[in-house]
Design a protein around this motif. Structure first.
Motif, PDB file in Angstrom:
ATOM      1  N   HIS A  31       0.845  -1.184   0.000  1.00 14.15           N
ATOM      2  CA  HIS A  31       0.000   0.000   0.000  1.00 14.15           C
ATOM      3  C   HIS A  31       0.890   1.246   0.000  1.00 14.15           C
ATOM      4  CE1 HIS A  31      -3.996   1.760   0.722  1.00 14.15           C
ATOM      5  NE2 HIS A  31      -3.367   2.672   1.431  1.00 14.15           N
ATOM      6  N   ARG A  39       3.637   6.760  -2.695  1.00 17.03           N
ATOM      7  CA  ARG A  39       2.807   6.507  -3.883  1.00 17.03           C
ATOM      8  C   ARG A  39       3.442   7.062  -5.162  1.00 17.03           C
ATOM      9  NH1 ARG A  39      -0.232   7.015   0.551  1.00 17.03           N
ATOM     10  NH2 ARG A  39      -1.948   5.554   0.845  1.00 17.03           N
ATOM     11  N   THR A  71      -6.485   0.058  -3.574  1.00 16.55           N
ATOM     12  CA  THR A  71      -5.377   0.273  -4.491  1.00 16.55           C
ATOM     13  C   THR A  71      -4.813  -1.089  -4.864  1.00 16.55           C
ATOM     14  OG1 THR A  71      -4.787   2.402  -3.506  1.00 16.55           O
ATOM     15  CG2 THR A  71      -3.077   1.274  -4.777  1.00 16.55           C
ATOM     16  N   THR A  81      -6.182  -7.351  -5.674  1.00 17.45           N
ATOM     17  CA  THR A  81      -7.006  -6.254  -5.197  1.00 17.45           C
ATOM     18  C   THR A  81      -8.240  -6.803  -4.501  1.00 17.45           C
ATOM     19  OG1 THR A  81      -7.988  -4.129  -5.850  1.00 17.45           O
ATOM     20  CG2 THR A  81      -8.370  -6.016  -7.321  1.00 17.45           C
ATOM     21  N   ARG A 120      -9.817  -1.466   1.554  1.00 16.52           N
ATOM     22  CA  ARG A 120      -8.778  -0.716   0.844  1.00 16.52           C
ATOM     23  C   ARG A 120      -7.635  -1.572   0.332  1.00 16.52           C
ATOM     24  NH1 ARG A 120     -10.958   2.716   4.671  1.00 16.52           N
ATOM     25  NH2 ARG A 120     -11.767   4.662   3.777  1.00 16.52           N
TER      26      ARG A 120
END
Length: 266
Positions: A31, A39, A71, A81, A120
């Protein structure tokens, strides 16, 4: 059908060095991509000059009826995912073909399922995919075929907790928090052994009832700054519902917490 297009030894090579490799741009193994969770991708194929020529390569309809906020992680050309309720999907990144899926049936088990349908995403570590679902279970799956390897209940289902965040894996420990500060809970983060699911430690973000004692000196110090009988008003809040980052050099975990309880929205 299960189509193991990636050799198991390639998935088992996902460790701290791989996750925190700033040059491993073809993968997105955690993540936020790396432990710093910035990111940022170092890939340079897409530029201001060619972005206008991009088009749809494929799409896959996910059988999810609720909110989708994950994500996707990418390892060796496979996307991992989640949809709503923490259903996990492994998808061939080249073709969009669904390789396997795992449905933990959290919507049938969680008293707070209507509130906590969102999820998430997952974590990857040495051949395993980890997902935490609304009813509080942390689940480890085999990355090649989606088989469940172990599961651990991370909170008391009688308390209105939920989980919406993605797990993180640091040094063989799977870290997960919870949500529910807005409906009356006390926040904490827990670490589980990535191989066995054994609870290793738990850190509460806010102090509890002084009459039953404090879990640490940090909680004793925090309680000295609080007023009133907060433990009777929903536990204090401060849930660790997602935000985390890790410094491997200092071996320090950083996490943010949610609102206090009771939550005054005025």
């Amino acid at each position: 059908p299960v189509l193991p297009i990636v050799a198991p030894e390639e998935m088992r090579s996902i460790d701290a060095a791989a996750i925190n490799d700033p040059l491993r741009g073809q993968d997105w193994l955690s993540h936020g991509r790396t432990y710093a969770e910035q990111r940022f991708s170092p890939l340079a194929q897409i530029t201001p000059g060619n972005v206008g020529g991009l088009g749809l390569a494929w799409y896959l309809d996910l059988p999810s009826k609720g909110t989708i906020e994950a994500t996707p992680l990418v390892a060796n050309g496979i996307l991992y995912t989640t949809g709503s309720w923490g259903v996990v999907f492994a998808v061939d990144g080249r073709t969009g073909q669904l390789l396997w899926s795992h449905d933990p049936q959290a919507q049938l088990r969680s008293a707070n399922a209507v509130v906590w349908d969102r999820n998430r995403g997952v974590a990857l570590w040495q051949g395993k995919v980890y997902v935490a679902v609304a009813d509080g279970r942390l689940i480890a799956l085999d990355a090649t075929d989606g088989r469940k390897l172990w599961e651990a209940q991370t909170f008391d289902p009688a308390i209105p907790y939920g989980i919406t965040g993605a797990p993180r894996v640091f040094d063989g420990r799977v870290i997960i928090g919870n949500s529910g500060g807005d409906i009356g809970t006390r926040g904490y983060a827990s670490a589980y052994d990535a191989e066995t699911g054994e609870l290793l430690w738990r850190f509460h973000a806010v102090p509890g009832d002084p009459a039953v004692g404090f879990e640490s000196e940090a909680m004793r110090m925090a309680a000295a700054t609080w007023n009133g009988e907060w433990w009777k008003l929903g536990g204090g809040g401060g849930t660790v519902w997602d935000s985390m980052a890790y410094d491997p050099e200092l071996d320090l975990l950083y996490f943010g917490v949610g609102n206090g309880t009771p939550w005054n929205q005025e």
